[in-house]
Write a protein that holds these residues in place. Structure first.
Motif, PDB file in Angstrom:
ATOM      1  N   ARG A 210      25.371   5.087  12.679  1.00 23.32           N
ATOM      2  CA  ARG A 210      25.975   4.061  13.542  1.00 23.32           C
ATOM      3  C   ARG A 210      25.522   4.232  14.990  1.00 23.32           C
ATOM      4  O   ARG A 210      25.257   3.258  15.691  1.00 23.32           O
ATOM      5  CB  ARG A 210      27.489   4.113  13.481  1.00 23.32           C
ATOM      6  CG  ARG A 210      28.063   3.481  12.239  1.00 23.32           C
ATOM      7  CD  ARG A 210      29.537   3.230  12.309  1.00 23.32           C
ATOM      8  NE  ARG A 210      30.241   4.078  13.260  1.00 23.32           N
ATOM      9  CZ  ARG A 210      31.491   4.501  13.106  1.00 23.32           C
ATOM     10  NH1 ARG A 210      32.163   4.165  12.050  1.00 23.32           N
ATOM     11  NH2 ARG A 210      32.064   5.252  14.013  1.00 23.32           N
TER      12      ARG A 210
ATOM     13  N   GLY B 216      22.718   5.547  15.982  1.00 25.84           N
ATOM     14  CA  GLY B 216      21.320   5.148  16.046  1.00 25.84           C
ATOM     15  C   GLY B 216      21.182   3.642  16.078  1.00 25.84           C
ATOM     16  O   GLY B 216      20.375   3.098  16.843  1.00 25.84           O
ATOM     17  N   SER B 217      21.980   2.940  15.283  1.00 23.86           N
ATOM     18  CA  SER B 217      21.878   1.469  15.278  1.00 23.86           C
ATOM     19  C   SER B 217      22.484   0.886  16.544  1.00 23.86           C
ATOM     20  O   SER B 217      22.048  -0.163  17.022  1.00 23.86           O
ATOM     21  CB  SER B 217      22.561   0.891  14.039  1.00 23.86           C
ATOM     22  OG  SER B 217      23.945   1.194  14.045  1.00 23.86           O
TER      23      SER B 217
ATOM     24  N   GLU C 204      22.206   2.238  19.514  1.00 22.86           N
ATOM     25  CA  GLU C 204      21.192   2.432  20.542  1.00 22.86           C
ATOM     26  C   GLU C 204      20.083   1.390  20.421  1.00 22.86           C
ATOM     27  O   GLU C 204      19.473   0.996  21.399  1.00 22.86           O
ATOM     28  CB  GLU C 204      20.608   3.834  20.450  1.00 22.86           C
ATOM     29  CG  GLU C 204      21.552   4.926  20.892  1.00 22.86           C
ATOM     30  CD  GLU C 204      20.990   6.321  20.691  1.00 22.86           C
ATOM     31  OE1 GLU C 204      19.858   6.435  20.159  1.00 22.86           O
ATOM     32  OE2 GLU C 204      21.668   7.286  21.064  1.00 22.86           O
ATOM     33  N   ASP C 205      19.803   0.961  19.204  1.00 25.05           N
ATOM     34  CA  ASP C 205      18.745  -0.047  18.968  1.00 25.05           C
ATOM     35  C   ASP C 205      19.194  -1.446  19.350  1.00 25.05           C
ATOM     36  O   ASP C 205      18.362  -2.307  19.622  1.00 25.05           O
ATOM     37  CB  ASP C 205      18.332  -0.024  17.485  1.00 25.05           C
ATOM     38  CG  ASP C 205      17.663   1.288  17.098  1.00 25.05           C
ATOM     39  OD1 ASP C 205      17.178   1.999  18.010  1.00 25.05           O
ATOM     40  OD2 ASP C 205      17.637   1.612  15.885  1.00 25.05           O
ATOM     41  N   ALA C 206      20.502  -1.676  19.379  1.00 25.48           N
ATOM     42  CA  ALA C 206      21.024  -3.029  19.682  1.00 25.48           C
ATOM     43  C   ALA C 206      20.816  -3.321  21.172  1.00 25.48           C
ATOM     44  O   ALA C 206      20.870  -2.432  22.005  1.00 25.48           O
ATOM     45  CB  ALA C 206      22.493  -3.119  19.336  1.00 25.48           C
ATOM     46  N   PRO C 207      20.535  -4.624  21.497  1.00 24.38           N
ATOM     47  CA  PRO C 207      20.304  -4.994  22.905  1.00 24.38           C
ATOM     48  C   PRO C 207      21.541  -4.916  23.753  1.00 24.38           C
ATOM     49  O   PRO C 207      22.624  -4.906  23.535  1.00 24.38           O
ATOM     50  CB  PRO C 207      19.791  -6.422  22.843  1.00 24.38           C
ATOM     51  CG  PRO C 207      20.049  -6.913  21.465  1.00 24.38           C
ATOM     52  CD  PRO C 207      20.366  -5.730  20.618  1.00 24.38           C
TER      53      PRO C 207
END
Length: 69
Positions: free
Chosen positions: A61, A63-64, A66-69
Motif C-alpha cells: 500500500r 508503494g502504491s 508513492e506512485d499515485a500523483p
C-alpha cells in the motif's frame, strides 16, 4: 541359592521396578511438555506468518501510495 541371595535379589528387583515406574512417569511428563511446546511453536509460527502478511500488505500500500500523483 541361599535365602540371603534371594532376599538381596528381591530387594534389587523392587528398586529396579520403582526406578522403572519413576522413569515412565518422567517420560510421560516430558512427552506432555514436548506436545505443549510443539503447539506453542506452531502458534508462534502462525502469528509470525500473519504479521508478515500484514507487513507485506502495508508495504504494498505504501508503494502504491508513492506512485499515485
Amino acid at each position: 541359592m541361599t535365602p540371603a541371595i534371594i532376599e538381596e535379589l528381591a530387594q534389587r528387583l523392587d528398586r529396579l521396578l520403582l526406578r522403572y515406574e519413576e522413569l515412565r512417569r518422567t517420560q510421560a511428563l516430558l512427552q506432555h511438555e514436548v506436545r505443549r511446546l510443539t503447539l506453542e511453536r506452531d502458534q508462534l509460527h502462525a502469528q509470525c506468518a500473519a504479521a508478515r502478511q500484514r507487513l507485506d500488505a502495508l508495504i504494498a500500500r505504501l508503494g502504491s501510495a508513492e506512485d499515485a500523483p
